[in-house]
Design a protein around this motif. Structure first.
Motif: not given
Length: 778
Positions: A594-597, A740-746, A748-750, A752-759
């Motif tokens: 659900h975080e990814v979605k 889409d991928v850039t939107f997803l990575m950003n 997840l970082s904002k 859910s507090r993922y790092t780039e590697q974590g995302a």
């Protein structure tokens, strides 16, 4: 040399300011008390309470408006147990609340001598807890905030007309000195088989004695560190306070609060009482007696046993149970001209009177010490030869469960024992803090979010009871929360123990989470944390897991964690409740999916709003007609295909035609009966603020998020683009995929507090484990 002298002068001035040793006359002491009564009029119980409150601030309630709150709050204990500690003790939320409740009761109730035994299994940190507690108490007691005063008698030779004024008669002087040598104090030393001084020591004492006769006064410190106020006879204290204080809040509390009963009830130590009576008999004036009463700060020093004494099981009992000061006894006898009025003898308990006496584990010699405390704790009095010695101390002890047999059968002692349990940590946030403290805060960077806390959940699960009657009575059927919890509801209990009420609870269960239910659940914690992985075990297990799993090129995920407990260390799974790991993995998978979605969801909010407004208007007409929607201004051709397209987003694509028609009819009835007639026409509510609109909007967004991954899962380029994100190869992908991928990575970082590697890794985890299909029919 000038620099050295300046440095030494500064050091001397600083140290003198830190440890003032100047005696304060009793009259000046009363002035200080009048200015700071809250600080000066305190016994050991009140000072200990103030110390705890000095280091631990008021608790934080995360749900301040909750009417069912039982004040199970978060206390930050770091200043007391962690800061400046060689070996920090981490108090979980359960123990912190338990400890503070005992402290509050200690201050509120009528204070009587008890022994507080901290009881817990091996490896729970009892010794670390008590050592840190005593260290902070010693620090606090020697600060201006924790300062207390003790009595010192300054006996003036001039005022008492000492025998020193008649030293022109050598015969009488020699006779008196011979009588002084055979004083009770000297006899006490002989009874205790202490070696008599040799000739050199006798000569040295004679020189000192001769020098003492030249002094104008002698100082007699109270060995029991008695509070100066107790020198005042009990029947006069109330009048003194009435004259001294204004009719304010403190005076009202002083006269009514049980915490201050000691001020009017307690008597001074026998030595101080004897001195007072002896001086009053000679001076015939209380005023003149009080001129000889001085006070000084009561300095604590654990290493010297001053104010704090700690005994380990291997510490052998002292050969000399009665202590004295022969030279000071001779001075007292000489100045009072009577060797029987004041016996300056005391026991080791005097050194911790108004202080703390602690036993580290009730075994070996400490069993004897505990037995010796029986009468002292019951009566508050200790017999030292012929005199009675006051003992008003805080008595602490540590005990392992198997040592309870050492005090079994002492029924008369049991009501004087207050047990405070120190159990294995049951708060997962505290468990994680322990790992971070021991292995460094940087360990967090080696884990995907939640995985480190999930490791703590696995450890804590071994410490919980298999079944929770309180949770089953409240929740009923645990299977309704299978996506978030395990069959035994351990995961739910862990959240509650941290003070968190999960959002995934239904409204019905949230409403039934009453104060009574909460007390029942927290009461179960008293029987948990006694088995399973100990504190030392968990550190050892984590060290092995982290050492074998941490890598610089990949973060530790749930697959690694589960593999460790099921394959690498399968022996550990015997202590983990059956099915717990599977439930923990399912909860984690469902959450990260659900975080990814949520992070990939990028639909036009304005378009969603237009669709819902058009749908609410269209369901009121027959199929085939053309109308203009008054809410959006759009021209609509109301067909089954038009309605189906919106219903597909509201209900999902796998709903039957019958269900669609039923939903369409229900929506029309609510719209006509309530939304249009009552909310819009009668109350003037805009359609976007009506209840029906809000419900449909939430349903629309939820369905879109549930299906948001479907188009991407079938696109291999999307998966590869995630792996190449942040690399030069990422620029070669189609613009839409890059966006889409850039939107997803950003996101997840904002969010859910993922790092780039974590995302990147969590997205690969979701895709490679096909979590969307796993939860397509939850």
């Amino acid at each position: 040399m000038n620099k050295i002298r300046k440095a030494l002068d500064n050091l001397n001035r600083t140290m003198s300011d830190t440890h003032p040793n100047e005696l304060i006359p009793f009259e000046d002491f009363l002035k200080i008390m009048n200015e700071k009564p809250h600080q000066v009029i305190r016994n050991i119980f009140q000072v200990f309470y103030d110390m705890i409150r000095y280091y631990i601030e008021e608790g934080v309630d995360e749900y301040p408006g909750d009417p069912e709150s039982i004040h199970y709050v978060y206390y930050d204990c770091n200043r007391l147990f962690v800061e400046d500690a060689d070996h920090p003790f981490f108090a979980d939320r359960l123990f912190a609340n338990r400890f503070i409740n005992h402290i509050e009761a200690l201050r509120r109730g009528a204070q009587q001598n008890k022994i507080y035994i901290f009881d817990g299994p091996p490896g729970c940190g009892k010794s670390t807890f008590l050592n840190n507690l005593l260290k902070k108490y010693e620090t606090y007691a020697n600060t201006p905030e924790g300062m207390r005063y003790e009595t010192v008698w300054r006996l003036s030779r001039k005022a008492l007309g000492s025998y020193h004024n008649h030293n022109n008669n050598p015969m009488l002087d020699n006779l008196y000195r011979i009588l002084s040598v055979t004083s009770p104090a000297k006899e006490t030393l002989d009874v205790n088989n202490e070696e008599r001084p040799n000739e050199q020591e006798e000569a040295y004492e004679e020189d000192l004695y001769a020098h003492d006769l030249q002094e104008d006064y002698i100082d007699v410190p109270c060995p029991s560190h008695e509070h100066p106020l107790l020198i005042i006879p009990k029947r006069y204290r109330r009048q003194l306070f009435d004259d001294l204080f204004e009719n304010d809040e403190f005076k009202w509390r002083l006269f009514t609060d049980k915490a201050y009963e000691w001020v009017f009830r307690d008597k001074p130590c026998t030595i101080c009482s004897s001195l007072y009576q002896a001086l009053l008999g000679k001076l015939q004036s209380p005023e003149e007696v009080f001129k000889m009463v001085y006070v000084r700060p009561y300095h604590f020093n654990r290493r010297l046993g001053q104010g704090i004494s700690v005994f380990n099981p291997g510490d052998k009992p002292m050969r000399q149970s009665t202590m004295t000061n022969p030279m000071l006894q001779r001075r007292i006898n000489e100045i009072l001209r009577d060797s029987n009025q004041v016996n300056y003898i005391f026991s080791r308990y005097a050194k911790t009177n108004n202080g703390i006496y602690a036993l580290m584990d009730i075994k070996s010699h400490n069993v004897e010490r505990l037995m010796e405390l029986h009468n002292i704790i019951s009566e508050g009095i200790h017999k030292v030869e012929d005199i009675e010695e006051n003992v008003n101390s805080l008595f602490f002890a540590l005990m392992n469960p198997e040592d309870k047999k050492n005090i079994h059968g002492l029924q008369s002692f049991s009501d004087r024992i207050e047990y405070i349990q120190i159990l294995y940590v049951l708060d997962l946030n505290t468990e994680v803090e322990i790992y971070k403290n021991i292995f460094g805060k940087q360990i967090v960077d080696s884990f995907l979010p939640r995985v480190l806390h999930n490791f703590a959940r696995v450890i804590i699960s071994s410490r919980l009871n298999q079944k929770s009657e309180a949770l089953l009575e409240w929740i009923g059927d645990p299977s309704k929360y299978r996506l978030y919890c395990d069959p035994n509801l351990h995961l739910l209990k862990m959240e509650i123990y941290t003070g968190y009420i999960p959002k995934w609870l239904s409204d019905e269960d949230r409403k039934s989470f009453t104060a009574k239910v909460r007390r029942k659940i927290l009461a179960e914690s008293e029987t948990e944390g006694k088995k399973g992985f100990s504190g030392r075990d968990s550190i050892k297990i984590f060290n092995e897991f982290y050492s074998s799993s941490a890598r610089t090129d990949k973060l530790i995920n749930m697959s690694t964690l589960c593999n460790y407990f099921t394959k690498i260390r399968a022996d550990l799974s015997e202590s983990i409740p059956p099915g717990f790991l599977e439930s923990l993995l399912r909860m984690y998978d469902y959450t990260v999916l659900h975080e990814v979605k949520e992070s990939l969801y990028n639909y036009n909010e304005a378009q969603i709003s237009r669709d819902i407004q058009n749908y609410l208007f269209a369901v009121n007409f027959e199929l085939g007609v053309k109308e203009t929607c008054p809410y959006t201004g759009e021209h609509l051709e109301i067909t089954d295909e038009f309605l189906w397209g919106i219903e597909n987003r509201l209900l999902g694509g796998n709903v039957s035609d019958a269900r669609r028609k039923e939903f369409r009819s229900e929506t029309q009835k609510i719209y006509a009966a309530k939304t249009l007639t009552q909310e819009i026409l009668l109350e003037g509510t805009p359609i976007v603020d009506t209840q029906l609109y809000q419900d449909l909007y939430e349903r629309y967004v939820y369905t879109l998020k549930e299906k948001v991954l479907d188009p991407f899962l079938k696109n291999e380029n999307f998966r590869q683009a995630i792996k190449d994100y942040g690399k030069d190869a990422f620029k070669t992908y189609d613009k839409r995929i890059r966006e889409d991928v850039t939107f997803l990575m950003n996101n997840l970082s904002k969010k859910s507090r993922y790092t780039e590697q974590g995302a990147k890794e969590v997205c690969m985890y979701v895709i490679d484990n096909n979590l969307a299909s796993k939860f397509s029919n939850p």
